[in-house]
Design a protein around this motif. Structure first.
Motif, PDB file in Angstrom:
ATOM      1  N   ALA A 172       0.806  -1.217   0.000  1.00 51.86           N
ATOM      2  CA  ALA A 172       0.000   0.000   0.000  1.00 51.86           C
ATOM      3  C   ALA A 172       0.840   1.269   0.000  1.00 51.86           C
ATOM      4  CB  ALA A 172      -0.928  -0.001   1.218  1.00 51.86           C
ATOM      5  N   GLU A 546      -2.084   6.775 -10.434  1.00 50.67           N
ATOM      6  CA  GLU A 546      -1.268   7.287  -9.334  1.00 50.67           C
ATOM      7  C   GLU A 546      -0.503   8.542  -9.752  1.00 50.67           C
ATOM      8  OE1 GLU A 546       1.218   4.108  -8.021  1.00 50.67           O
ATOM      9  OE2 GLU A 546      -0.466   2.797  -7.540  1.00 50.67           O
ATOM     10  N   ARG A 584      -2.993   2.321  -1.852  1.00 49.77           N
ATOM     11  CA  ARG A 584      -1.765   2.872  -2.437  1.00 49.77           C
ATOM     12  C   ARG A 584      -2.086   4.083  -3.312  1.00 49.77           C
ATOM     13  NH1 ARG A 584      -0.271  -1.420  -4.543  1.00 49.77           N
ATOM     14  NH2 ARG A 584      -1.056  -1.120  -6.649  1.00 49.77           N
ATOM     15  N   THR A 588      -0.666   7.795  -2.575  1.00 52.73           N
ATOM     16  CA  THR A 588       0.155   8.466  -3.591  1.00 52.73           C
ATOM     17  C   THR A 588      -0.416   9.833  -3.935  1.00 52.73           C
ATOM     18  OG1 THR A 588       0.781   6.317  -4.524  1.00 52.73           O
ATOM     19  CG2 THR A 588       1.127   8.250  -5.908  1.00 52.73           C
TER      20      THR A 588
END
Length: 604
Positions: A172, A546, A584, A588
């Motif tokens: 993560a 991300e 994650r 981010t």
């Protein structure tokens, strides 16, 4: 000086014998009790140090002359009395000198101790070498320094390394290596200079990742280029930049001429680009002055600089380059000429293409008829047509594609009955030539940066995939459209077709993604999660999200970070993997938001 092997020396020490030939007059026994033997410098040093071993003056363990007898101090060849007692009748003796415990020492240990002492003595007695000249001072950099928090963040990003094990779960935590390019782009927008302490790590990162090099070198500035000159592993920086040399002002004709004729290749590339941006005509004259003497690979690089400010004034030079001895140079010159619709080259290619494509007036409805070339003559080859097709491709279709790609798109409206681009593209094409013809039109639209033709060839985003030009061609066509229109088209495509075919299209959209595009991607990821599969099939899109989603989307994604209930058709553990992937993503996005705050100087 007489030498002996380490084997003989060790044997001598252990057995109490000395196999070294001694010079005349040398004593073979210690002096009588109470007598004081005169000591040379090396002997005095050994006694003072109290090694309790072989005379260090007789053993030079560090300079390749092991076991040498010192013949230059007045006591050449003397065997220290302390070596006695290591014969067959006893292999231990008393240690002597300051710090000695008086306990017997093994002869091998004594020997090694003597060698160690002599090594230290030899090193301490080295005469300092002549100092090398100091390097030139680092150039100045007038850009403002990074805020403290941003400097710490940069150090963190540079210290992070990709995991060596590929393939397993990412966890993560955000992938810092993927955020470094975005951080560098943001720092460049603020106009900061790189901290001096970060330059080595910055150059190391650029060495291992070619995608980082332009941004890293721009951020590092002249000091990074100066530093790169001292490390062969960083020489890449000097090949792609000005080498740390300050470029003369474009209007300084003398300085420009001098650097152009005497500078390194990287300096000349940077100089030509700077002059081209200031005065395209002056850059062309500069290039023409040495063109015939340049290497083929250099000519290709220099020719690429003409893309900036390309105009009809460049036509004569590019026409001459069509006869270049390098095929790559000829192809580059042909591509540039085809971007000048009014050039003689464009007219020649239009005539050739028009002779191959026209309307079939005998059909029941207007139909495009195609008659591909039957040969690739010398004139076609001079104009950049490559005669040999790649494996699996027919020659005639290969030649046809090159002709249509290089012809101005404006020729087709007149050639095909005065129709608009929409009407031309909608016409049926006889004998299965449609895919070949449309693919060549797509390449022509990209080469000529024609947004009108690109829109028509893309078609509606909701159209069936089989009716479109394919992902690669669509991505290239999208690059000719304005950022907002591009994002809107891709958002509609994702909403209609999902994510499997959208990866290349998402890659050409401006960062951060627009709100509509970001919502379309997040919704499609949520649909994929509900389908019950693993998230690994969407790892590429998740990685793009991300880097490209607007950080403001983090709050909206919070609800997806919890593991969802798995239905009967769900893969085992899929809910947990999806929760980890969204965790994650959220982490981010928040890190990216913090990075921008730090660069703006709004954090401590």
């Amino acid at each position: 000086m007489t030498t002996m092997s380490w084997e003989d020396l060790v044997t001598s020490a252990l057995l109490g014998t000395d196999r070294r030939p001694l010079p005349p007059g040398a004593r073979t026994r210690p002096p009588a009790a109470g007598a004081t033997a005169p000591q040379g410098p090396r002997q005095r040093g050994a006694t003072a140090e109290g090694t309790g071993a072989l005379d260090a003056g007789s053993v030079d363990a560090g300079d390749g002359h092991a076991g040498a007898v010192d013949a230059g101090d007045g006591h050449a060849g003397a065997v220290d009395a302390r070596t006695e007692g290591t014969g067959k009748e006893g292999t231990r003796r008393q240690g002597t000198g300051p710090g000695s415990t008086g306990q017997p020492l093994d002869a091998p240990l004594a020997l090694l101790g003597a060698a160690a002492v002599q090594t230290v003595r030899r090193r301490a007695g080295l005469v300092p070498a002549v100092a090398a000249p100091l390097p030139p001072p680092a150039p100045g950099d007038a850009r403002p320094p990074l805020p403290e928090a941003a400097a710490r963040r940069l150090a963190q990003l540079l210290a992070d390394r990709p995991s060596a094990g590929g393939g397993g779960r990412r966890g993560a935590a955000p992938d810092l290596t993927e955020l470094l390019p975005q951080w560098l782009a943001a720092a460049a927008a603020y106009g900061y200079r790189a901290p001096a302490a970060a330059l080595p790590a910055l150059l190391d990162a650029a060495r291992s990742r070619t995608d980082l090099r332009p941004q890293a070198l721009a951020f590092g500035g002249p000091r990074a280029l100066w530093l790169a000159g001292f490390n062969p592993e960083w020489r890449f920086a000097l090949r792609g930049a000005s080498g740390g040399t300050a470029l003369p002002a474009p209007e300084d004709s003398g300085g420009v001429r001098r650097l152009w004729e005497e500078g390194l290749f990287a300096e000349r590339v940077a100089l030509l680009g700077a002059v081209r941006a200031h005065d395209p005509g002056a850059a062309l004259r500069l290039l023409a002055s040495t063109w015939a003497k340049e290497r083929a690979e250099d000519r290709l690089m220099f020719l690429d600089s003409l893309r900036t400010g390309l105009s009809p004034a460049d036509e004569e030079f590019l026409e001459g380059a069509l006869s270049d001895r390098s095929r790559n140079v000829r192809s580059a010159a042909a591509e540039l000429l085809s971007a000048l619709p009014g050039s003689a080259y464009a007219a020649r290619m239009a005539a050739r293409a028009a002779s191959c494509v026209g309307l079939d007036h005998t059909a029941g409805q207007p139909t495009v008829a195609v008659e591909a070339p039957h040969e690739c003559d010398a004139a076609m080859q001079r104009d950049g047509v490559v005669p040999q097709p790649p494996a699996g491709r027919g020659k005639r279709s290969w030649w046809l594609g090159q002709l249509v790609e290089a012809a101005p798109l404006a020729v087709w409206g007149e050639r095909l009955g005065g129709r608009t681009p929409e009407e031309v593209v909608a016409l049926p094409v006889a004998d299965d030539w449609r895919d070949e013809l449309h693919a060549a039109w797509c390449r022509a639209a990209v080469r000529q940066r024609d947004a009108a033709w690109s829109r028509v060839l893309l078609g509606p985003a909701s159209a069936p995939l089989s009716a479109g030009p394919g992902a690669a061609s669509s991505a290239a066509l999208l690059s000719t459209l304005p950022d907002g229109e591009r994002a809107e088209w891709v958002a509609a495509f994702v909403a209609s077709h999902g994510l499997p075919e959208a990866f290349q299209l998402l890659g050409v959209c401006a960062v951060p993604w627009s709100g509509a595009l970001g919502r379309a991607v997040v919704d499609a990821l949520d649909v994929a999660r509900e389908a019950g599969g693993y998230p690994w099939s969407f790892s590429g899109v998740m990685g793009l999200a991300e880097r490209c989603l607007d950080p403001a989307e983090a709050g909206r994604l919070e609800s997806m970070t919890a593991a969802s209930d798995e239905g009967g058709d769900a893969a085992p553990g899929a809910g947990g993997y999806w929760a980890e992937a969204f965790q994650r993503l959220v982490a981010t996005l928040r890190l990216r938001a913090a990075m921008h705050e730090e660069l703006a100087g709004r954090t401590g």
